[in-house]
Scaffold this motif. Structure first.
Motif, PDB file in Angstrom:
ATOM      1  N   VAL A 233      -0.666  14.869  -5.440  1.00  0.00           N
ATOM      2  CA  VAL A 233      -1.513  14.009  -4.627  1.00  0.00           C
ATOM      3  C   VAL A 233      -1.228  14.300  -3.161  1.00  0.00           C
ATOM      4  O   VAL A 233      -0.088  14.199  -2.717  1.00  0.00           O
ATOM      5  CB  VAL A 233      -1.233  12.523  -4.936  1.00  0.00           C
ATOM      6  N   LEU A 234      -2.256  14.694  -2.421  1.00  0.00           N
ATOM      7  CA  LEU A 234      -2.084  14.949  -0.987  1.00  0.00           C
ATOM      8  C   LEU A 234      -2.810  13.878  -0.200  1.00  0.00           C
ATOM      9  O   LEU A 234      -3.829  13.359  -0.645  1.00  0.00           O
ATOM     10  CB  LEU A 234      -2.651  16.322  -0.622  1.00  0.00           C
ATOM     11  N   GLU A 235      -2.283  13.570   0.969  1.00  0.00           N
ATOM     12  CA  GLU A 235      -2.877  12.515   1.774  1.00  0.00           C
ATOM     13  C   GLU A 235      -3.189  13.009   3.187  1.00  0.00           C
ATOM     14  O   GLU A 235      -2.301  13.107   4.029  1.00  0.00           O
ATOM     15  CB  GLU A 235      -1.932  11.305   1.855  1.00  0.00           C
TER      16      GLU A 235
ATOM     17  N   THR B 216      -5.745  -3.908  -9.376  1.00  0.00           N
ATOM     18  CA  THR B 216      -4.403  -3.722  -8.840  1.00  0.00           C
ATOM     19  C   THR B 216      -4.471  -3.169  -7.426  1.00  0.00           C
ATOM     20  O   THR B 216      -3.814  -3.660  -6.504  1.00  0.00           O
ATOM     21  CB  THR B 216      -3.623  -2.746  -9.732  1.00  0.00           C
ATOM     22  N   VAL B 217      -5.290  -2.152  -7.245  1.00  0.00           N
ATOM     23  CA  VAL B 217      -5.381  -1.481  -5.951  1.00  0.00           C
ATOM     24  C   VAL B 217      -5.914  -2.430  -4.877  1.00  0.00           C
ATOM     25  O   VAL B 217      -5.376  -2.499  -3.770  1.00  0.00           O
ATOM     26  CB  VAL B 217      -6.273  -0.225  -6.096  1.00  0.00           C
ATOM     27  N   LEU B 218      -6.953  -3.175  -5.223  1.00  0.00           N
ATOM     28  CA  LEU B 218      -7.530  -4.079  -4.230  1.00  0.00           C
ATOM     29  C   LEU B 218      -6.563  -5.208  -3.894  1.00  0.00           C
ATOM     30  O   LEU B 218      -6.461  -5.634  -2.739  1.00  0.00           O
ATOM     31  CB  LEU B 218      -8.877  -4.626  -4.720  1.00  0.00           C
TER      32      LEU B 218
ATOM     33  N   VAL C  19      -3.274   4.444  -2.336  1.00  0.00           N
ATOM     34  CA  VAL C  19      -2.820   3.057  -2.294  1.00  0.00           C
ATOM     35  C   VAL C  19      -1.784   2.824  -3.383  1.00  0.00           C
ATOM     36  O   VAL C  19      -0.796   2.145  -3.192  1.00  0.00           O
ATOM     37  CB  VAL C  19      -4.018   2.097  -2.454  1.00  0.00           C
ATOM     38  N   ASN C  20      -2.038   3.433  -4.547  1.00  0.00           N
ATOM     39  CA  ASN C  20      -1.095   3.305  -5.659  1.00  0.00           C
ATOM     40  C   ASN C  20      -0.942   4.684  -6.304  1.00  0.00           C
ATOM     41  O   ASN C  20      -1.719   5.058  -7.186  1.00  0.00           O
ATOM     42  CB  ASN C  20      -1.609   2.275  -6.669  1.00  0.00           C
ATOM     43  N   PRO C  21       0.029   5.451  -5.836  1.00  0.00           N
ATOM     44  CA  PRO C  21       0.132   6.851  -6.281  1.00  0.00           C
ATOM     45  C   PRO C  21       0.213   6.996  -7.803  1.00  0.00           C
ATOM     46  O   PRO C  21      -0.387   7.919  -8.357  1.00  0.00           O
ATOM     47  CB  PRO C  21       1.434   7.330  -5.623  1.00  0.00           C
ATOM     48  N   ALA C  22       0.895   6.095  -8.492  1.00  0.00           N
ATOM     49  CA  ALA C  22       1.013   6.240  -9.951  1.00  0.00           C
ATOM     50  C   ALA C  22      -0.352   6.122 -10.610  1.00  0.00           C
ATOM     51  O   ALA C  22      -0.696   6.886 -11.519  1.00  0.00           O
ATOM     52  CB  ALA C  22       1.961   5.195 -10.517  1.00  0.00           C
ATOM     53  N   LEU C  23      -1.141   5.174 -10.130  1.00  0.00           N
ATOM     54  CA  LEU C  23      -2.469   5.014 -10.709  1.00  0.00           C
ATOM     55  C   LEU C  23      -3.341   6.212 -10.380  1.00  0.00           C
ATOM     56  O   LEU C  23      -4.121   6.674 -11.219  1.00  0.00           O
ATOM     57  CB  LEU C  23      -3.138   3.730 -10.210  1.00  0.00           C
ATOM     58  N   VAL C  24      -3.227   6.714  -9.174  1.00  0.00           N
ATOM     59  CA  VAL C  24      -4.018   7.884  -8.793  1.00  0.00           C
ATOM     60  C   VAL C  24      -3.648   9.068  -9.689  1.00  0.00           C
ATOM     61  O   VAL C  24      -4.510   9.779 -10.197  1.00  0.00           O
ATOM     62  CB  VAL C  24      -3.793   8.248  -7.311  1.00  0.00           C
TER      63      VAL C  24
ATOM     64  N   VAL D  77       0.859  -1.184   0.000  1.00  0.00           N
ATOM     65  CA  VAL D  77       0.000   0.000   0.000  1.00  0.00           C
ATOM     66  C   VAL D  77       0.893   1.232   0.000  1.00  0.00           C
ATOM     67  O   VAL D  77       1.795   1.350   0.816  1.00  0.00           O
ATOM     68  CB  VAL D  77      -0.951  -0.015   1.205  1.00  0.00           C
ATOM     69  N   GLY D  78       0.636   2.090  -0.971  1.00  0.00           N
ATOM     70  CA  GLY D  78       1.452   3.286  -1.071  1.00  0.00           C
ATOM     71  C   GLY D  78       2.544   3.170  -2.124  1.00  0.00           C
ATOM     72  O   GLY D  78       3.271   4.118  -2.379  1.00  0.00           O
TER      73      GLY D  78
END
Ligand SMILES: Cc1cc2nc3c(=O)[nH]c(=O)nc-3n(C[C@H](O)[C@H](O)[C@H](O)COP(=O)(O)OP(=O)(O)OC[C@H]3O[C@@H](n4cnc5c(N)ncnc54)[C@H](O)[C@@H]3O)c2cc1C
Ligand code: FES
Ligand code: FES
Lengths: 165, 753, 288
Positions: free
Chosen positions: B693-695, B502-504, B637-642, B8-9
């Motif tokens: 992307v901010l978290e 992928t994320v799940l 969870v997946n910054p590139a995908l986000v 994750v991440g």
């Protein structure tokens, strides 16, 4: 040669991905539909009027819209589709570059872009970036907008030219 | 507590790219069933007419034609509304029948279906269906649709109003009375929509032995489509199976229950053959949900030093000719988003859904919020101009402060019942500052001023918003270990190209401590996943993701119990669970992990966009030269995908701001029915999008995720519009409508001189 | 969006094609690159009974130029024009025009004669050909006709072609000494049909004064429109800012575009002035 009547089918001999293929098609069937009927469903139809480029294949080495080409027009031609791109399990440089550069999301436009880029890089291996971008405006990608696809093709071009990225 | 395995991440590579790259993926048009036949829909060519008669004889006589059906062949059913929240008695009276009954109400409305052995023949025969129509007057625009004297689309409704959402907060009149400045404009967001590269399609087949119906092609909200079909076909939902295949983009419009889903199912049951329908692109432009068209009369009251006091808004939101499965969302969602991230003392708004003789409206990425952001942010810039204040400074002075969160709007008497508009977490001010800083806002402003000249004007625009996401009600997940040491995650979301598998898998793998290649996510089939709410409102990661996380924890806990160990001390490896001190057992002995995540209220999250444009003054052409979006995703969870999602959404927003429009003429004939006329942006019209992307983790969910699939869109049209307005100069005529085509921009420039 | 039924034959030679056309009657059509005809079939806006495929006829796909002028074969593809080393100086306008037609894959298939015969009022090549005073050789079993561009186009998607005629080539007369030409257009996106297109050809005398001028506009009427008043503004004067502005204004004033859903008449007229001005300046700057 004589007429193929509107209710008749014609034998069309083409080489598809290197394999001689005899298709039997009515005169009006598009090359896209004929390929898809033949099981090559990697060639997609996004508009059937020439704008989206999802149906792009190589005809005698050049990228064309297979939705705007009749199957009978391809008689004797060499047709390449996305299914012929990888060498067995080994992905083509372009396919890998798409994967690595986030150049696909839903993947629907991907085969068309791959064929477009393949035709371009073969004919113009040294195409400058502006030319690459210009040619890639031929197709549409709704998921990524197309920017990552340009990056992917440029990366593949560098790799094909032997540069280490 | 999350186990740190780093999945994750991390920018884990997308699963499932391989078939997409090699042409092996199967989209609905690629599904072939033995004996399949092809359906072609006969659609209305006029916007409003009484059906006098339908002659199908010529079509039936075409060799290869198996059936031609009209509304007379169907039971009197309607497509139901899927969300209780958007279901009202009035909306229920304007639901769409699968085939027009007595009256056609928009160009493209299905009137008949032809089924033939070949798609080409079906199209030939469909042309021979002769529909005799008696034209009626049309309602062709949203602003006047509800006026007295207009033709009424659904006579038993009495007027053209579907529903209204009034919301009140504070004492608006008092706030306006105190104002130093009041700005008002009539602002209009135009009709446009998702236009995924794959059109819709469906194929239905009945098992002759069991009578069970299988439908391929539905995605997004499979279980809702199954329920709708069950109701309309008078079948038990359990006798219907919906299988999702690869999907060429959804963006909100694909995978709702549409007339065609019912029609292919009905025909498969009747003909006892698989029936396939693939939408063509010109059909798509009149058949698939449209979105966005609204007009707002908005006024904002402020003090001379730039403190926002209150706003009033009266909005008309187009529903098109019917309410579809999303009910009243076209008017409900903008109401929830108009206040946005600012500290208003008071507001009074009312959004009204109205009927027009045009294609029905549904949700498209960032629904309601994109429209609300456009009107609010545009008028804020007008206000900034009036006050002589920098637009970013105006926002800075009025954003809800970081330490004011959580924050909930209290709604006064007379407000419609709506879900709480509650901002649980985030940091609006500092997130906005991050955007300005990373984009180099002050420098951009200086550059814009120096670079603007006679030929080119440069403008900078910003917009902020809050976005609803992570809608409930809940999601279930199940993780089943297999003998070979792999795990199958069953969950009821939908993959529309977002990379949700992928994320799940990352979430499950992270918690179980197993690598990605040991995980498979199954969400394709309603048989395998009995319940699920689907992919809408950016909910897959925050809702399904948490369910998966809980299921993985459950599995871990069960394994620990079996070995008499602590959950943290067990390890999944080689098809076994290993405890401390050498204890182990086959993983299948553990059974399944189960998780359910309830989400009674949606989450709101903050985002903003910044755009820099160049306007070529003599031609009016606008080029976006830089575009930056920021969004608080809670947890990536997946910054590139986000980032990919945000950039893709922003690209669509730029298309909406500059190019795309579903315009109609005064007879309500559509003007854009090809990809030549509906102008999607290509790589030639788009800049490379910059994404921040901010978290700020969401409380109350173990993952902390908020949802991000839509956010790149929401602020984008507003930011682009503000940038163009900035380029044109604050003193000239105002930008009040989109898209900012060259023609429109020239008209503004002409007006200015 | 599937084509309606038709009979099909591939011609082996030009003579064969002409015979097939005669045989097939009034409602037959030739199929060249198919980049306009196949979309029309898909929309079911064209319903030919027969298609005669001339796409691969030998002999029609070449270009040659000598001191009598330039001849472009009917089957020369847009992308060949676009990349041709021959098409510079006086012929530059053809190369630039071809490069602006649709997208790369469309230009690989689409043909020179197909574009002329299709006569789309937004097409580039008819405008460019008119600016170069081209004539088209048209053949039927009855013999040849040579039709000047100014007489060839008669309306939107309409030409003087008879059903049994085939455009064999375009002939561009030897240019006046020093002729230079250029093309410009405005389209909303890369590859879109233009809102306005402009072809310009000018030759200057030794004193730098315009002694030959062609300014032709596309997309502002039913057919390529010669901007006679704009040309008159230029004749005899140097390419000064004032002369260029006057010509641009005259071109805009002399056309009467219609309002469309995507571009208003006023906007199109503004674009005419902008593009005529830009193109003339470019010709001046490229070759001072
Ligand atoms: C997405 C898209 C974008 C496009 N954009 C543009 C653009 O911007 N500008 C533009 O100009 N065009 C554009 N086109 C059209 C393209 O240029 C075509 O190539 C051209 O108009 C027709 O050439 P063709 O060879 O393809 O003709 P075809 O499609 O084969 O034929 C067109 C017509 O001409 C007739 N015909 C063809 N050849 C002859 C001949 N030798 N003699 C007599 N009749 C003949 C045919 O019977 C038919 O009626 C676009 C097309 C598409 C699909
Ligand atoms: S399907 Fe051929 S270009 Fe769109
Ligand atoms: S990846 Fe979905 S359209 Fe390109």
């Amino acid at each position: 040669m004589t007429w193929i009547g509107e209710d008749d089918s014609a034998a069309v001999d083409v080489v598809v991905n290197g394999r001689p293929t005899a298709m039997r098609v009515p005169a009006r069937r598009t090359l896209a539909d004929a390929l898809r009927d033949d099981g090559l469903t990697g060639t997609h139809l996004g508009c059937e009027h020439g704008v989206c480029g999802a149906c792009t294949v190589l005809l005698d080495g050049r990228p064309v819209r297979s939705c705007l080409t009749l199957a009978v027009q391809a008689e004797g031609a060499d047709v390449e589709t996305v299914e012929g791109m990888a060498e067995g399990p080994e992905l083509h440089v372009l396919q890998r570059a798409f994967h690595e550069n986030g150049a696909l999301q839903c993947g629907f436009c991907t085969p068309g872009f791959l064929m477009l880029a393949l035709g371009l890089l073969r004919a113009e291996p040294e195409a400058p970036p502006e030319r690459v971008r210009e040619v890639l405006t031929s197709n549409l990608c709704r998921c990524t907008g197309g920017g990552p696809i340009v990056q992917a093709v440029l990366a593949a071009q560098r790799e094909l030219a032997g540069d280490v990225a | 507590m999350t186990r740190v395995r780093g999945l994750v991440g991390a920018d884990v590579e997308r699963l499932a790219d391989l078939p997409l790259l090699t042409g092996a993926a199967r989209y609905v048009a690629d599904v072939h069933r033995d004996g399949e036949v092809h359906a072609r829909i006969v659609r209305s060519q006029v916007a409003h007419a009484r059906i006098v008669g339908i002659d199908t004889a010529d079509a039936e006589a075409v060799p290869g034609v198996l059936a031609v059906i009209t509304a007379d062949d169907l039971p009197d059913v309607r497509i139901p509304i899927r969300l209780p929240l958007a279901d009202t008695p009035r909306a229920r009276r304007v639901l769409q029948p699968p085939l027009a009954r007595g009256v056609v109400r928009y160009v493209g409305e299905p009137i008949a279906v032809v089924v033939a052995t070949d798609a080409y023949v079906a199209e030939d025969a469909a042309e021979l269906v002769d529909v005799d129509l008696d034209d009626l007057d049309v309602v062709a625009e949203v602003a006047t649709a509800a006026d007295p004297g207009m033709p009424v689309l659904h006579p038993d409704l009495g007027d053209n109003i579907v529903s209204s959402y009034p919301l009140h907060h504070g004492d608006v009149d008092a706030a306006f009375a105190r104002a130093d400045v009041v700005v008002r404009e009539r602002l209009r967001m135009h009709r446009h929509t998702a236009v995924p590269m794959e059109t819709r399609g469906a194929i239905a087949e009945v098992d002759p032995a069991t009578g069970r119906l299988t439908l391929w092609g539905g995605a997004k909200v499979k279980h809702a489509v199954r329920a709708a079909l069950g109701e309309m076909l008078s079948m038990e939902p359990a006798d219907i199976r919906i299988v999702e295949v690869n999907v060429g983009g959804g963006f909100g419009v694909r995978g709702e229950a549409y007339p065609e889903d019912y029609l292919v199912a009905f025909l498969a049951l009747r003909l006892r053959r698989p029936v396939k329908w693939i939408e063509d692109r010109t059909e798509h432009f009149v058949a698939t949900n449209h979105a966005r068209e609204q007009e707002h009369e908005l006024e904002i009251a402020a003090t001379a030093d730039g403190r926002l006091l209150a706003f009033r808004d009266r909005a008309w939101c187009d529903q098109g000719a019917y309410a579809r499965s999303q009910g009243t969302l076209p008017e409900l969602l903008p109401a929830l988003h108009l206040p946005g991230p600012y500290r208003w003392e008071a507001f009074a708004l009312e959004t009204t859904g109205v009927l027009t003789n045009r294609t029905p409206v549904g949700t498209y990425r960032g629904p309601g919020m994109t429209e609300a952001a456009f009107v609010r942010e545009r008028l804020l810039d007008v206000l900034a101009g009036r006050l002589g204040l920098d637009p970013a400074e105006l926002r800075r002075r009025n954003l809800i402060r970081d330490d004011d969160l959580p924050f909930t709007w209290s709604l006064g008497a007379g407000s419609a019942p709506v879900p709480p508009i509650s901002y649980q977490s985030g940091a609006f001010c500092s997130s906005f500052e991050t955007l300005l800083e990373r984009a180099g806002y002050d420098e951009l402003r200086r550059e814009a001023a120096t670079r603007s000249g006679d030929t080119i004007s440069v403008g900078v625009g910003v917009a902020t918003y809050v976005e609803v996401g992570a809608m409930g009600p809940f999601e279930d997940a199940r993780i089943a270990p297999a003998a070979d040491g792999s795990f199958v995650v069953h969950v009821g979301v939908a993959s529309l190209g977002q990379g949700v598998e992928t994320v799940l898998a990352q979430i499950a793998g992270d918690e179980l401590g197993v690598p990605m290649d040991r995980l498979r996510v199954d969400h394709h089939d309603t048989d395998a996943v009995p319940m699920g709410f689907g992919a809408f409102a950016s909910r897959s990661t925050p809702v399904a993701g948490n369910a998966v996380l809980l299921a993985a924890r459950d599995l871990r806990t069960k394994a620990a119990k079996l070995l008499g160990a602590e959950p943290d001390d067990v390890e999944f490896r080689d098809g076994h669970v290993h405890g401390p001190g050498g204890a182990s057992c086959p993983v299948q002995d553990v059974g399944e992990g189960r998780g359910r995540f309830d989400k009674p209220h949606p989450t709101f999250s903050f985002g903003a966009a910044l755009s820099v444009v160049e306007v070529e003054r003599d031609t009016g052409r606008v080029r976006v030269v830089r575009h930056v979006v920021v969004h608080d995703v809670g947890r990536a969870v997946n910054p590139a995908l986000v980032r990919g999602q945000l950039a893709g959404a922003a690209s669509q927003g730029i298309g909406a701001a500059l190019l795309e429009e579903l315009s109609y003429d005064e007879r309500a004939q559509p003007m854009a029915t090809t990809l030549g006329d509906y102008r999607l942006p290509s790589a030639g019209e788009l800049p490379d999008i910059e994404v921040i992307v901010l978290e700020h983790p969401a409380p109350g969910n173990p993952l902390g995720a908020k949802g991000a699939g839509e956010s790149g869109m929401v602020g984008t049209p507003a930011a682009v519009a503000n940038a163009v307005a900035d380029a044109l100069g604050a003193t000239g005529p105002q930008v009040t409508t989109l898209p900012l085509t060259a023609d429109r921009v020239r008209a503004l420039l002409r007006e200015a001189t | 969006m599937k084509p309606p039924p038709f009979a099909y034959a591939r011609a082996e030679s030009l003579e064969h094609a002409l015979t097939l056309l005669d045989e097939a009657g009034e409602d037959a059509k030739v199929l060249a690159g198919g980049q306009s005809l196949v979309p029309l079939l898909a929309y079911r806006l064209a319903r030919p009974t027969h298609l005669i495929d001339i796409g691969r006829l030998p002999g029609l796909d070449t270009m040659r130029s000598d001191d009598t002028g330039l001849v472009v074969g009917g089957l020369v593809r847009h992308h060949e024009l676009e990349r041709s080393a021959v098409l510079t100086g006086p012929w530059q306008v053809l190369r630039e025009a071809a490069g602006l037609i649709g997208h790369h894959p469309i230009r690989i298939r689409g043909t020179f004669a197909g574009s002329l015969a299709h006569a789309d009022p937004a097409a580039e090549l008819p405008v460019a050909a008119t600016a170069l005073d081209a004539s088209f050789t048209v053949r039927s079993t009855g013999g040849d006709r040579v039709i000047p561009a100014a007489e060839f186009f008669v309306g939107p998607f309409m030409t003087v072609l008879e059903p049994a005629e085939i455009v064999v080539d375009g002939r561009f007369p030897a240019p006046p000494a020093g002729l230079r030409s250029a093309f410009a257009e405005f389209s909303p996106r890369a590859g879109d049909f233009a809102f306005v297109a402009v072809a310009v050809a000018v030759a200057l005398d030794d004193g730098g004064r315009v002694r030959h001028a062609r300014i032709v506009l596309g997309c502002v009427g039913a057919l390529p429109l010669r901007a006679g008043e704009a040309e008159d503004e230029l004749m005899g004067s140097a390419l000064t800012e004032q002369a260029i502005d006057a010509a641009a204004r005259a071109a805009a004033a002399g056309c009467d575009p219609v309002d469309g859903p995507h571009a208003s008449a006023t906007f199109r007229r503004e674009l005419v002035a902008v593009l005529v001005g830009r193109t003339l300046r470019r010709l001046r700057e490229d070759h001072p």
